[in-house]
Scaffold this motif. Structure first.
Motif, PDB file in Angstrom:
ATOM      1  N   TYR A  73       0.823  -1.216   0.000  1.00 58.47           N
ATOM      2  CA  TYR A  73       0.000   0.000   0.000  1.00 58.47           C
ATOM      3  C   TYR A  73       0.857   1.268   0.000  1.00 58.47           C
ATOM      4  CZ  TYR A  73      -4.821  -1.521   0.026  1.00 58.47           C
ATOM      5  OH  TYR A  73      -6.037  -2.000  -0.367  1.00 58.47           O
ATOM      6  N   PHE A  74       1.990   1.234   0.645  1.00 61.09           N
ATOM      7  CA  PHE A  74       2.894   2.378   0.535  1.00 61.09           C
ATOM      8  C   PHE A  74       3.399   2.519  -0.896  1.00 61.09           C
ATOM      9  CE2 PHE A  74       3.580   2.493   5.259  1.00 61.09           C
ATOM     10  CZ  PHE A  74       3.284   3.842   5.415  1.00 61.09           C
ATOM     11  N   GLY A  75       3.530   1.385  -1.602  1.00 64.46           N
ATOM     12  CA  GLY A  75       3.965   1.446  -2.987  1.00 64.46           C
ATOM     13  C   GLY A  75       2.902   1.951  -3.935  1.00 64.46           C
ATOM     14  N   PHE A  76       1.594   1.891  -3.500  1.00 63.43           N
ATOM     15  CA  PHE A  76       0.507   2.346  -4.366  1.00 63.43           C
ATOM     16  C   PHE A  76       0.446   3.875  -4.492  1.00 63.43           C
ATOM     17  CE2 PHE A  76      -2.145  -1.671  -3.252  1.00 63.43           C
ATOM     18  CZ  PHE A  76      -1.416  -2.384  -4.177  1.00 63.43           C
ATOM     19  N   GLN A  77       0.988   4.604  -3.498  1.00 59.89           N
ATOM     20  CA  GLN A  77       0.820   6.070  -3.502  1.00 59.89           C
ATOM     21  C   GLN A  77       1.592   6.682  -4.675  1.00 59.89           C
ATOM     22  OE1 GLN A  77       2.761   8.422  -0.531  1.00 59.89           O
ATOM     23  NE2 GLN A  77       4.207   6.797   0.011  1.00 59.89           N
ATOM     24  N   ASP A  78       0.999   7.717  -5.253  1.00 63.66           N
ATOM     25  CA  ASP A  78       1.619   8.395  -6.396  1.00 63.66           C
ATOM     26  C   ASP A  78       1.933   9.856  -6.100  1.00 63.66           C
ATOM     27  OD1 ASP A  78      -0.886   9.402  -6.196  1.00 63.66           O
ATOM     28  OD2 ASP A  78      -1.609   8.706  -8.147  1.00 63.66           O
ATOM     29  N   GLY A  79       1.914  10.212  -4.810  1.00 65.03           N
ATOM     30  CA  GLY A  79       2.258  11.582  -4.428  1.00 65.03           C
ATOM     31  C   GLY A  79       1.105  12.545  -4.479  1.00 65.03           C
ATOM     32  N   GLY A  80      -0.089  12.081  -4.859  1.00 58.12           N
ATOM     33  CA  GLY A  80      -1.213  12.989  -4.942  1.00 58.12           C
ATOM     34  C   GLY A  80      -1.820  13.335  -3.605  1.00 58.12           C
ATOM     35  N   GLU A  81      -1.578  12.521  -2.590  1.00 57.64           N
ATOM     36  CA  GLU A  81      -2.127  12.763  -1.263  1.00 57.64           C
ATOM     37  C   GLU A  81      -0.987  13.020  -0.296  1.00 57.64           C
ATOM     38  OE1 GLU A  81      -5.226  13.044  -0.675  1.00 57.64           O
ATOM     39  OE2 GLU A  81      -6.032  12.283  -2.576  1.00 57.64           O
ATOM     40  N   PRO A  82      -1.241  13.810   0.751  1.00 54.46           N
ATOM     41  CA  PRO A  82      -0.199  14.031   1.769  1.00 54.46           C
ATOM     42  C   PRO A  82       0.238  12.692   2.388  1.00 54.46           C
ATOM     43  CG  PRO A  82      -2.012  15.572   2.060  1.00 54.46           C
ATOM     44  CD  PRO A  82      -2.458  14.588   1.023  1.00 54.46           C
ATOM     45  N   PHE A  83       1.510  12.638   2.724  1.00 57.72           N
ATOM     46  CA  PHE A  83       2.045  11.375   3.240  1.00 57.72           C
ATOM     47  C   PHE A  83       1.356  10.963   4.528  1.00 57.72           C
ATOM     48  CE2 PHE A  83       4.997   8.914   5.835  1.00 57.72           C
ATOM     49  CZ  PHE A  83       5.285   7.875   4.965  1.00 57.72           C
ATOM     50  N   TRP A  84       1.021  11.909   5.366  1.00 55.95           N
ATOM     51  CA  TRP A  84       0.393  11.536   6.643  1.00 55.95           C
ATOM     52  C   TRP A  84      -0.977  10.906   6.421  1.00 55.95           C
ATOM     53  CZ3 TRP A  84      -4.261  13.429   8.312  1.00 55.95           C
ATOM     54  CH2 TRP A  84      -4.771  14.561   7.649  1.00 55.95           C
ATOM     55  N   VAL A  85      -1.688  11.326   5.362  1.00 58.98           N
ATOM     56  CA  VAL A  85      -2.974  10.717   5.050  1.00 58.98           C
ATOM     57  C   VAL A  85      -2.767   9.273   4.586  1.00 58.98           C
ATOM     58  CG1 VAL A  85      -4.991  10.799   3.532  1.00 58.98           C
ATOM     59  CG2 VAL A  85      -4.043  12.921   4.490  1.00 58.98           C
ATOM     60  N   VAL A  86      -1.799   9.106   3.709  1.00 62.01           N
ATOM     61  CA  VAL A  86      -1.497   7.753   3.216  1.00 62.01           C
ATOM     62  C   VAL A  86      -1.062   6.854   4.375  1.00 62.01           C
ATOM     63  CG1 VAL A  86       0.016   6.411   1.720  1.00 62.01           C
ATOM     64  CG2 VAL A  86      -0.865   8.616   0.939  1.00 62.01           C
ATOM     65  N   ALA A  87      -0.193   7.383   5.247  1.00 66.41           N
ATOM     66  CA  ALA A  87       0.290   6.587   6.375  1.00 66.41           C
ATOM     67  C   ALA A  87      -0.862   6.181   7.298  1.00 66.41           C
ATOM     68  CB  ALA A  87       1.341   7.374   7.153  1.00 66.41           C
ATOM     69  N   LEU A  88      -1.819   7.075   7.502  1.00 65.37           N
ATOM     70  CA  LEU A  88      -2.948   6.777   8.369  1.00 65.37           C
ATOM     71  C   LEU A  88      -3.813   5.666   7.757  1.00 65.37           C
ATOM     72  CD1 LEU A  88      -4.304   7.619  11.008  1.00 65.37           C
ATOM     73  CD2 LEU A  88      -5.688   9.245   9.687  1.00 65.37           C
ATOM     74  N   VAL A  89      -4.050   5.759   6.433  1.00 71.08           N
ATOM     75  CA  VAL A  89      -4.858   4.743   5.761  1.00 71.08           C
ATOM     76  C   VAL A  89      -4.144   3.396   5.783  1.00 71.08           C
ATOM     77  CG1 VAL A  89      -5.815   4.041   3.540  1.00 71.08           C
ATOM     78  CG2 VAL A  89      -6.062   6.412   4.311  1.00 71.08           C
ATOM     79  N   VAL A  90      -2.844   3.422   5.478  1.00 67.16           N
ATOM     80  CA  VAL A  90      -2.078   2.166   5.458  1.00 67.16           C
ATOM     81  C   VAL A  90      -2.023   1.550   6.851  1.00 67.16           C
ATOM     82  CG1 VAL A  90       0.193   1.151   5.042  1.00 67.16           C
ATOM     83  CG2 VAL A  90      -0.725   2.855   3.456  1.00 67.16           C
ATOM     84  N   ALA A  91      -1.910   2.397   7.883  1.00 62.02           N
ATOM     85  CA  ALA A  91      -1.864   1.865   9.252  1.00 62.02           C
ATOM     86  C   ALA A  91      -3.168   1.169   9.626  1.00 62.02           C
ATOM     87  CB  ALA A  91      -1.571   2.992  10.230  1.00 62.02           C
ATOM     88  N   ALA A  92      -4.269   1.591   9.024  1.00 58.82           N
ATOM     89  CA  ALA A  92      -5.559   0.955   9.315  1.00 58.82           C
ATOM     90  C   ALA A  92      -5.740  -0.339   8.530  1.00 58.82           C
ATOM     91  CB  ALA A  92      -6.699   1.924   8.987  1.00 58.82           C
ATOM     92  N   ILE A  93      -5.020  -0.484   7.401  1.00 58.41           N
ATOM     93  CA  ILE A  93      -5.229  -1.665   6.538  1.00 58.41           C
ATOM     94  C   ILE A  93      -4.237  -2.773   6.838  1.00 58.41           C
ATOM     95  CG2 ILE A  93      -5.225  -2.492   4.146  1.00 58.41           C
ATOM     96  CD1 ILE A  93      -6.139   0.284   3.291  1.00 58.41           C
ATOM     97  N   GLY A  94      -2.952  -2.447   6.934  1.00 57.27           N
ATOM     98  CA  GLY A  94      -1.921  -3.471   7.007  1.00 57.27           C
ATOM     99  C   GLY A  94      -1.665  -4.069   8.371  1.00 57.27           C
ATOM    100  N   PRO A  95      -1.161  -3.300   9.345  1.00 58.43           N
ATOM    101  CA  PRO A  95      -0.782  -3.881  10.646  1.00 58.43           C
ATOM    102  C   PRO A  95      -1.880  -4.658  11.358  1.00 58.43           C
ATOM    103  CG  PRO A  95       0.111  -1.674  10.421  1.00 58.43           C
ATOM    104  CD  PRO A  95      -0.772  -1.880   9.236  1.00 58.43           C
ATOM    105  N   PRO A  96      -3.166  -4.247  11.324  1.00 56.26           N
ATOM    106  CA  PRO A  96      -4.183  -5.037  12.042  1.00 56.26           C
ATOM    107  C   PRO A  96      -4.309  -6.482  11.552  1.00 56.26           C
ATOM    108  CG  PRO A  96      -5.051  -2.865  11.522  1.00 56.26           C
ATOM    109  CD  PRO A  96      -3.754  -2.996  10.776  1.00 56.26           C
ATOM    110  N   LEU A  97      -3.869  -6.770  10.335  1.00 53.80           N
ATOM    111  CA  LEU A  97      -3.980  -8.144   9.828  1.00 53.80           C
ATOM    112  C   LEU A  97      -3.183  -9.129  10.683  1.00 53.80           C
ATOM    113  CD1 LEU A  97      -3.665  -7.561   5.970  1.00 53.80           C
ATOM    114  CD2 LEU A  97      -5.742  -7.812   7.344  1.00 53.80           C
ATOM    115  N   ALA A  98      -2.171  -8.651  11.379  1.00 56.55           N
ATOM    116  CA  ALA A  98      -1.336  -9.539  12.193  1.00 56.55           C
ATOM    117  C   ALA A  98      -2.095 -10.124  13.375  1.00 56.55           C
ATOM    118  CB  ALA A  98      -0.102  -8.778  12.689  1.00 56.55           C
TER     119      ALA A  98
END
Length: 362
Positions: free
Chosen positions: A21-46
């Motif tokens: 998901y970090f690789g999906f970003q194309d710079g159109g959104e602020p990094f903190w927004v992307v990081a927040l979305v990725v944090a909700a999708i990836g780590p909880p799977l563990a």
């Protein structure tokens, strides 16, 4: 508690999804927004196996946000990943509403999202994603059903094994106690009648009672040792075909003229014990119920079978004996897949015949 290798697999999946998901970003959104979305999708799977419903809520919200922000390049695979765990681990009363809520949320988000997104028009995209989500949930549910069915089978097998063990112990106790108590009762009666007229015979009867009691205590200690030992190891060798002579001698001491014929052969310990117990119970019936004077015991062993035949000139145990001896013998024989017969002998008297296969283990 989930197994360690499954937790490690979930942790690896969480790391891969986070990196993707970090690789999906194309710079159109602020990094903190992307990081927040990725944090909700990836780590909880563990931790999806620990808290499947909370993890589903977090991952679904994160994935919906990724759809709205056009940050994703896959058909909600993290949500499908968690829905599998929900179908597998959560009861139907909560798992079905969780699936329905996720499907409704997915359709709603796709209606709001841009119609020219990666997944095409809203209707086609909704159908495609619903197929993925429902398939994952159904797979988890199917595994849950299979595991539950196998658990019920295992519980049934365990109960059947416990019942079989109880019956085996009951047979052992019956065979040991009934045989010895019958002989003790006969000799006690003799001693009581001749105590004054023939003290010598009374002393002989008491000696037999003492010896029989000691032997019975030894057998009971062996049997209790099997029950108490954690690995089922026996404290003394189990009686077998070599001990039939002692059984015949006990019956002779009770006043029965016993003729014993045995083909000695190497038999498995369990089979040898069964032969011993069948002869023991047969002789017990002769002493207790038959009112016989003569008895013949024949043990013949060939390549395939062990045959046991006990005949006497008495009347047999009869229907009113109230014991379980014949039933116990039949159960022992059936356990080996053999054949058992008991009934009146043609010339008069009673006959017990059993055939035990040599190569079948109970």
């Amino acid at each position: 508690m989930p197994k360690l290798h499954l937790l490690l697999a979930d942790a690896v999946a969480a790391a891969l999804v986070t990196a993707a998901y970090f690789g999906f970003q194309d710079g159109g959104e602020p990094f903190w927004v992307v990081a927040l979305v990725v944090a909700a999708i990836g780590p909880p799977l563990a931790v999806r196996r620990w808290w499947p419903l909370p993890v589903l809520a977090v991952v679904a919200l994160g994935s919906f946000a990724a759809l709205l922000l056009d940050l994703t390049r896959e058909p909600l695979l993290p949500v499908s990943f968690v829905l599998y765990a929900v179908g597998l681990l959560v009861p139907a009363a909560r798992a079905i509403p969780a699936l329905v809520t996720t499907l409704i949320g997915t359709a709603t988000v796709l209606l709001v999202a841009s119609p020219d997104s990666l997944f095409g028009a809203p209707v086609e995209a909704t159908v495609m994603l619903w197929v993925f989500l429902c398939a994952a949930w159904a797979a988890g549910r199917a595994v849950r059903v299979v595991r539950a069915r196998e658990a019920r089978r295992e519980a049934r097998r365990a109960e059947e094994a416990l019942t079989g063990e109880r019956l085996r112990i009951a047979r052992e106790l019956h065979d040991v106690v009934a045989h010895s108590m019958s002989l003790i009762a006969v000799k006690a009666s003799v001693a009581n009648h001749v105590a004054e007229q023939d003290p010598g015979e009374a002393r002989d009867a008491l000696r037999i009672i003492e010896e029989t009691s000691r032997g019975t205590l030894t057998e009971l200690r062996r049997l209790l040792g099997v029950l108490r030992s954690p690995d089922g190891a026996e404290l003394a060798p189990a009686p077998g075909i070599d001990g039939l002579g002692k059984l015949a001698e006990h019956a002779r001491e009770a006043g029965i003229d016993v003729k014993l014929s045995v083909d000695h052969a190497e038999l498995p310990e369990s089979l040898s014990l069964s032969v011993h117990r069948i002869v023991q119970e047969s002789l017990t019936n002769v002493v207790k119920h038959a009112a016989a004077k003569h008895c013949e015991v024949v043990i013949s062993v060939d390549e395939h079978n062990v045959r046991i035949e006990v005949t006497d000139d008495g009347r047999g145990p009869g229907a009113g004996s109230g014991g379980h001896g014949l039933l116990g013998m039949r159960e022992r024989v059936m356990m080996y897949g053999g054949a058992f017969e008991a009934g009146a002998a043609p010339p008069g008297g009673f006959r017990v015949h059993a055939r035990l296969p040599r190569e079948v283990n109970p």
